[in-house]
Design a protein around this motif. Sequence first.
Motif, PDB file in Angstrom:
ATOM      1  N   ALA A  80      38.696  42.564  42.451  1.00 44.40           N
ATOM      2  CA  ALA A  80      38.023  41.495  43.323  1.00 44.40           C
ATOM      3  C   ALA A  80      39.496  41.392  44.030  1.00 44.40           C
ATOM      4  CB  ALA A  80      38.103  41.000  42.702  1.00 44.40           C
ATOM      5  N   LEU A  81      40.126  40.908  43.576  1.00 47.82           N
ATOM      6  CA  LEU A  81      41.755  41.071  44.325  1.00 47.82           C
ATOM      7  C   LEU A  81      42.564  41.917  45.175  1.00 47.82           C
ATOM      8  CD1 LEU A  81      44.209  39.001  44.001  1.00 47.82           C
ATOM      9  CD2 LEU A  81      45.262  40.227  42.381  1.00 47.82           C
ATOM     10  N   LYS A  82      42.414  43.172  44.679  1.00 48.79           N
ATOM     11  CA  LYS A  82      42.508  44.503  45.443  1.00 48.79           C
ATOM     12  C   LYS A  82      41.726  44.696  46.765  1.00 48.79           C
ATOM     13  CE  LYS A  82      44.415  47.009  41.794  1.00 48.79           C
ATOM     14  NZ  LYS A  82      44.249  48.527  40.866  1.00 48.79           N
ATOM     15  N   GLY A  83      39.987  44.753  46.354  1.00 47.54           N
ATOM     16  CA  GLY A  83      39.224  44.613  47.012  1.00 47.54           C
ATOM     17  C   GLY A  83      39.079  43.265  48.093  1.00 47.54           C
ATOM     18  N   LYS A  84      40.017  42.230  47.850  1.00 46.53           N
ATOM     19  CA  LYS A  84      39.992  41.090  48.839  1.00 46.53           C
ATOM     20  C   LYS A  84      38.219  40.636  49.456  1.00 46.53           C
ATOM     21  CE  LYS A  84      43.645  42.894  51.623  1.00 46.53           C
ATOM     22  NZ  LYS A  84      44.009  42.960  53.333  1.00 46.53           N
ATOM     23  N   VAL A  85      37.755  40.280  47.492  1.00 46.99           N
ATOM     24  CA  VAL A  85      36.678  40.079  47.148  1.00 46.99           C
ATOM     25  C   VAL A  85      37.048  38.317  46.612  1.00 46.99           C
ATOM     26  CG1 VAL A  85      34.254  40.112  45.770  1.00 46.99           C
ATOM     27  CG2 VAL A  85      35.261  41.789  46.979  1.00 46.99           C
ATOM     28  N   ASP A  86      35.854  37.305  47.472  1.00 45.40           N
ATOM     29  CA  ASP A  86      36.063  35.983  46.886  1.00 45.40           C
ATOM     30  C   ASP A  86      35.168  36.153  45.566  1.00 45.40           C
ATOM     31  OD1 ASP A  86      35.293  33.079  46.786  1.00 45.40           O
ATOM     32  OD2 ASP A  86      36.628  32.369  48.959  1.00 45.40           O
TER      33      ASP A  86
END
Length: 234
Positions: free
Chosen positions: A40-46
């Motif tokens: 999620a951090l790598k994909g900028k997913v909240d």
Amino acid sequence: AVVSTQSGHYGRGVLSFYEKNFGFKKPYNILVDGTFCMAALKGKVDILLQVSKYFGGEINVATTHCALRECFQVGPTVAGAHKILKKFKRHKCGHENAALDAAACFTSMIADNNPEHYVIATQDAELRKQLRAMTGIPQLYLSACTLFLESPSYESRDKAEENFLKQDLLTDYEKETIKRMKGENEEEKKVTRKRKRAKGPNPLSCKKKKNEEVTKKKKKKNKTVDKAVEVAVT
């Protein structure tokens, strides 16, 4: 990252399967590990925002002491994922004094038919393989910054079919109708048996026949006597 409409629609279809067959309901309990937070951090997913949108309702996102400890022990390379994981509620796993790896911990959390109805959010390939061999365990993962609920495993589908075949699908009205019809059929059978039962001889009829036989014998005897008298006279 934005979850596609098609993906969200498919996800709700998968959720519907688990709701109907394994008792899942809102708010959904999402159990998250460090690998999911890293993706999620790598994909900028909240996670909170987009998982809630994807599931179409209220959710409870949580992790465990074991998952946090594992993430911390990996070190600085996953510090960001650990920071995200710390924001979520910590569900008691029973391993506080002797931590397990996250996969073993999560597996224990869903033992005995997943009583808390957890959805497991993980990128751990080995854990996901184990989950597919179990029944009633939804899996959430990220692919190209998009959330996906994995299609139900063959084991889950087989179990759902087995449970469906065991269900009593008749309504109360249908049950009463069948019960009444059975009662009517039993009454008809009783009447039929009475009609077919062989009747014994009528005692009055027997008496009548006996009287007729006695009368015939008397007439025959009288004829014999008359004939003898006639011969004697001659």
